[in-house]
Design a protein around this motif. Structure first.
Motif: not given
Length: 396
Positions: A5-8, A84-85, A90-93
């Motif tokens: 989730r976090v890498i992109p 947050d932007q 990226c369409g991720l939480s």
């Protein structure tokens, strides 16, 4: 847990690559003291130092420091907005820890820091901090903690911590136990340069004021400082292998400047001696007891310990109580006011039939200890950061 989730989001923010030197510190205990001392030494050597730590005690800002100063509210808010932007694009939480860690990296990059000193939150391999490639990897020690996440054996936990090791970098292993095979395997796979305590570097107390740090090449006589010697020596080992220009004088000054709340912190409150220690697992409490033993040897007027104690429900309460029991003469217990708090009954169960007094909250437990403590007794506040926090707030 995982980095997918976090890498992109990190790549979108362009924080995965930095020209700064990066020192990453993992381990079961001692990370806070090690990172604090490392940053203090580097600062004394003239570098602009970014320091990322968790958890915080009073304010979130404590997690993000540049050359000893906390990030401002505005700097943090601006960084949160950017994270947050990027997350939305990226369409991720992201979890709380993932989002706030990326915000810290963003601030460090914007401030163009020379060195980043990063504390791993949990484990290593899959922790968000590990999206940054370290130039030096430090593993303070391996103990059984967070077993639900990291595994239920030392080798499984060591495998997770070893995830911070990268090809051809120096690695410090400062555990007092035998080097776990999982770390040895990762070092060989990465052709990293391993420096092991009591094999490649050594330390020992010299007298009440000084101690000796030695490698096969040199020996330094250094001041004691305010933090535990185990962790100060780990920081010295890390800066010496970092390739950065650091004088002996900077090391001495950094050791004396490094302080951190709640790491065997001795304070006088209403003329009573109170020790605050954030040890919350068996490994941390064993370490606390070693320091307590030394303290009582130097301060022979104290023969008894009264403890103000509470813990979180997901910690190994039975083992912690078992370790403390031979030392503690009176227990003042209370429930914490946080969601993960252990119930009073659970703490009482662990204490069996030991002499305990229970209170509505930690503040009342502390005030009672302060009111009734005798000259030969000192007060130990321990069991959780939250226990310490409740008492600190009350004192303030």
């Amino acid at each position: 847990m995982g980095l997918e989730r976090v890498i992109p989001v990190a790549q979108k923010l362009n924080v995965t690559q930095t020209s700064a030197k990066v020192i990453t510190v993992a381990g079961t205990n001692g990370k806070g003291s090690t990172t604090t001392t490392t940053a203090a030494i580097l600062q004394q050597a003239g570098y602009k130092v970014a320091l990322y730590q968790s958890p915080h005690i009073y304010r979130f800002n404590e997690r993000v420091k540049i050359s000893g100063l906390e990030a401002t509210d505005q700097e943090l808010v601006d960084a949160f907005v950017q994270v947050d932007q990027a997350r939305r694009e990226c369409g991720l939480s992201l979890s709380f820890f993932e989002a706030t860690t990326l915000a810290a990296f963003l601030i460090f990059q914007q401030k163009q820091c020379d060195v980043w000193v990063l504390e791993i939150g949990l484990g290593g391999r899959l922790d968000v901090v590990n999206v940054i490639e370290p130039d030096v990897a430090v593993i303070t020690n391996i103990g059984l903690d967070h077993v639900d996440w990291l595994g239920d054996t030392i080798e499984k936990i060591a495998f997770e911590k070893a995830g911070i090791i990268r090809p051809n970098i120096p690695v410090i292993f400062a555990g007092q136990q035998q080097l776990p095979q999982a770390i040895q395997n990762k070092v060989q796979e990465c052709q990293a340069q391993l420096h092991v305590l009591n094999r490649d570097y050594f330390y020992q107390e010299d007298d009440s004021e000084t101690w000796l740090f030695a490698t096969p090449a040199s020996t330094l006589r250094l001041p004691k400082g305010h933090l535990a010697l185990d962790n100060i020596s780990t920081a010295v080992a890390a800066v010496l292998v970092s390739g950065l220009a650091i004088s002996d004088q900077a090391i001495r000054a950094g050791i004396q400047a490094a302080k951190i709340a709640g790491r065997f912190e001795v304070r006088q409150i209403q003329n009573k001696t109170v020790i605050f220690d954030a040890g919350h697992n068996p490994h941390g409490v064993e370490f606390l007891l070693k320091q307590l033993q030394k303290f009582m040897q130097y301060n022979k007027q104290y023969s008894e310990v009264v403890t103000v104690f509470s813990m979180l429900a997901d910690k190994d309460i039975d083992s912690v109580v078992e370790l403390l029991s031979p030392v503690v003469s009176k227990w003042h217990i209370a429930e914490l006011t946080v969601p993960r708090a252990a119930k009073l009954e659970k703490i009482q169960q662990a204490l069996h039939n030991t002499a305990t007094q229970h209170f509505a909250n930690v503040k009342e437990a502390f005030q009672s200890a302060l009111d009734h403590v005798e000259d030969q007794q000192l007060i130990l506040v321990c069991g959780s950061f939250h226990t310490l926090e409740a008492v600190w707030e009350y004192i303030e």
